[in-house]
Structure formats: structure tokens, C-alpha cells
Design an enzyme around this catalytic site. Sequence first.
Site, PDB file in Angstrom:
ATOM      1  N   ARG A 110      40.646 -26.351  74.160  1.00 16.83           N
ATOM      2  CA  ARG A 110      41.856 -26.913  73.788  1.00 16.83           C
ATOM      3  C   ARG A 110      43.044 -26.599  74.654  1.00 16.83           C
ATOM      4  O   ARG A 110      43.464 -25.541  74.564  1.00 16.83           O
ATOM      5  CB  ARG A 110      42.252 -26.714  72.295  1.00 16.83           C
ATOM      6  CG  ARG A 110      43.397 -27.346  71.538  1.00 16.83           C
ATOM      7  CD  ARG A 110      43.984 -26.721  70.577  1.00 16.83           C
ATOM      8  NE  ARG A 110      44.875 -25.542  70.667  1.00 16.83           N
ATOM      9  CZ  ARG A 110      44.920 -24.330  70.274  1.00 16.83           C
ATOM     10  NH1 ARG A 110      44.292 -24.356  68.950  1.00 16.83           N
ATOM     11  NH2 ARG A 110      45.832 -23.643  70.398  1.00 16.83           N
ATOM     12  N   HIS A 144      47.683 -25.939  69.292  1.00 15.71           N
ATOM     13  CA  HIS A 144      46.895 -26.638  68.101  1.00 15.71           C
ATOM     14  C   HIS A 144      47.612 -27.952  67.651  1.00 15.71           C
ATOM     15  O   HIS A 144      46.993 -28.779  67.191  1.00 15.71           O
ATOM     16  CB  HIS A 144      47.009 -25.658  66.838  1.00 15.71           C
ATOM     17  CG  HIS A 144      46.293 -26.048  65.570  1.00 15.71           C
ATOM     18  ND1 HIS A 144      44.828 -26.279  65.540  1.00 15.71           N
ATOM     19  CD2 HIS A 144      46.899 -26.344  64.464  1.00 15.71           C
ATOM     20  CE1 HIS A 144      44.662 -26.540  64.423  1.00 15.71           C
ATOM     21  NE2 HIS A 144      45.961 -26.505  63.822  1.00 15.71           N
ATOM     22  N   TYR A 156      49.205 -15.947  71.815  1.00 13.67           N
ATOM     23  CA  TYR A 156      47.805 -15.767  71.277  1.00 13.67           C
ATOM     24  C   TYR A 156      46.863 -15.803  72.439  1.00 13.67           C
ATOM     25  O   TYR A 156      45.518 -15.262  72.344  1.00 13.67           O
ATOM     26  CB  TYR A 156      47.497 -16.011  70.052  1.00 13.67           C
ATOM     27  CG  TYR A 156      47.419 -17.660  70.125  1.00 13.67           C
ATOM     28  CD1 TYR A 156      46.084 -18.332  70.490  1.00 13.67           C
ATOM     29  CD2 TYR A 156      48.671 -18.354  69.241  1.00 13.67           C
ATOM     30  CE1 TYR A 156      46.267 -19.680  70.334  1.00 13.67           C
ATOM     31  CE2 TYR A 156      48.338 -19.628  69.168  1.00 13.67           C
ATOM     32  CZ  TYR A 156      47.149 -20.639  69.694  1.00 13.67           C
ATOM     33  OH  TYR A 156      47.325 -21.692  69.606  1.00 13.67           O
TER      34      TYR A 156
END
Length: 377
Positions: A268, A272, A281
Site C-alpha cells: 500500500r 490506509h 509508522y
Amino acid sequence: MTTMHTLNPTADPATDIDEVARLIRADGTRVSDGELDPWVDDVDHAFLRDLYRDMSLVRRVDTEGVALQRQGQLGLWAPCRGQEAAQVGTARALRSDDFVFPSYRELGVGLVRGAEPADVVLSWRGEVHATYDPQRMRTAPPQIIIGAQSLHAVGYAMGIQRDRGGEIAVAYFGDGATSQGDVNEAMVFASSFAAPVVFVCSNNQWAISEPVTVQARFPIAGRAPGFGIPSMRIDGNDVLACLAAMRWAADHARSGAGPAFLEAVTYRMGPHTTSDDPTRYRAPEDLEVWAQRDPIMRLEALLKAEDAWDDAFEAGVADRADELAAAVRDAALHARSREPLAVFDDVYAEPHTALAAQRRRFGAYLDGFADDEENAR
């Protein structure tokens, strides 16, 4: 039953990208795979160009969706940049009468199945009757509850069995969903009843901010044989491998042999959703590595290497992508939202005192914003 493709059960689910089946390397080189090749022996340059066009359209619409959300036209958007091959390749392998059960990130699947511009944006605005007609597209509305669509797909597939139909059901979900009870329960039922269903796990390495290594110690595809379901782990950035694998899986399910499971290893590239900040992160060097595995760039390299690319084709794809993006933007900008209090209109057929009280409270809440606007002046 075992895996259809050799699977190293000790491979790291995140880093061992070479422990996958593929037909096109990251640099665009075509490679052979004895198990996948027979499923794409009909794919010529025209077919490859169609796959390239589909992936390019998906990326352009995805970019437009992010922009519309940032401009306040959509409430949210779930980007799929980097996952175009896994979506387009598998969707192009299906028959028109097969029924798909997607999650909220399968923009590419929706476009391949015939989604119109308004279909891909109005639900993200929260408009009434915003989703598409499931029967027209043979695609269920996108599922927000993680993994729930896997149970829906198996139930539908069991209905196909009882109707003695020839179609299959397909469930799409991410790597994080495999930790949910719904997905595992769905595989129990699918295996027990030999349901004609294919599970497609798009392993994009992140379940929001949790890496796949927290979800699984070993490749996710290795779980399916424990349920008696044959599986395959494929390069999710290789659209040709995704097409071939899905053709195998669909044929397996359609033949009456029961369910099949695909793990498409991809990444990805964006957040998100547009409410997420992935810089908190994950390391930027990871993006650099995966950028070199871009699904669209690798197919372009293959087409150029095989003299199946020219300026006219490139310009035609770009023009079509711009046209589609403009139509998506137009659908969003010209949407007419109902008045906020209208959300209560269709809850009950008859007046309801509790609902009336909720309407009054919500009306007072909205009036508070009007006071703020007046004070601002």
C-alpha cells in the site's frame, strides 16, 4: 489438498518477496512459470495493453479521489495506489455472472466490473442511495466491517450450489482481515461444503499501522491448506501472474472441487485512508524499495521490450484516464446532498416519539453552528 504452487512455509511474510509465483519481474522481464503459464497462453499484446489501460485508469481515479477528499468534497477515501495489478488482474479473470464481495479498497475491481463515475465517489460523500446496483455489476456494496464479506461470499456460493449454477463467488480482503474470526469461519464453511468461492487476500503489508509480521509469522497463503483449501502466493504487483492465478482459482472453484485461496503480495503506497498518516509508522526507504516494483511501470517495460508500445497508445491511455477522472470529479461536484435532518425521514414508516426526540436534539445541535456563524460575522 496442498498448495497449487510450491510454498516455503518458513518464508517471512513481509520480506521474502521472491517466495512468490510471478511471470513478470520488477524490471519488466517476462519469466516462465510451469504452473502459471498455461493459464495465460492466450494473452497477446492487445490483452496486455488492455491490462495496462485498466491499471492506469484505476490509478488516475484513485489520485482524483484523494484530491477530492483533500478539497472537502468527500468525507474519506481509501487509496489503492500500488495495488492495481492485484485488483485488475484478478478481476479480469472472472466471468460477468460471477459475484464479487469486495472490501472498501477494491476500486480497481469495481471499475473492471463496470462501475460508473458516480458509483466510486458518492458513497464516500455519504449520499443517500449512493452505491451502485449490485445486480448490474454482480458486485456487492463495499464492506467496511473487516472480513465480514468473506462470510457473505461463502453464503452466496452455497446458494449457487443449491441452485446448481455455474458461477462462483469471490471475497476480497486485506492481510489484517485474516486475523478476524469472520475470515477463518468463512474458510471452515467453504471447505466443509466445498463451496464455489475464491478468497483473495491482498497482502499490502499493513493493517492500518500494524505490519503484516504482527499478523502472521509465516506466509498467509500457508494457512488455507490447514482448512483443506489449496492456495497460491503470487506477486501482487505482477498483473499477468494475478490473472493466471485467478484463472486457476476460478476454474478450481467452478469445477466443483471447492474453494481456493490467493495471497497477492503487494504494498500500500499511500495511507490506509485519507485520515491516516503513514509517516508515523513506516520508513521512507520501504517506499523507495516498493516504488521499484510498481505494477504499471513493469508492464510498460515489458510492452516496450516486446515492441508493443507506441506514442499513440500512451497518449490514448492518458486521454482516457483524464476523461474518466473528470467525470468522477463532475459527479462529486454536482452531487446534491439532502438537508441534514432528512436523515430521519426514512427510518420508520410511521411517526415514532423516540425518533422525534432525536430529530429535535440533532436540530438543536445544527442550530449551534448557525449561532457560531452569526458570531463570526
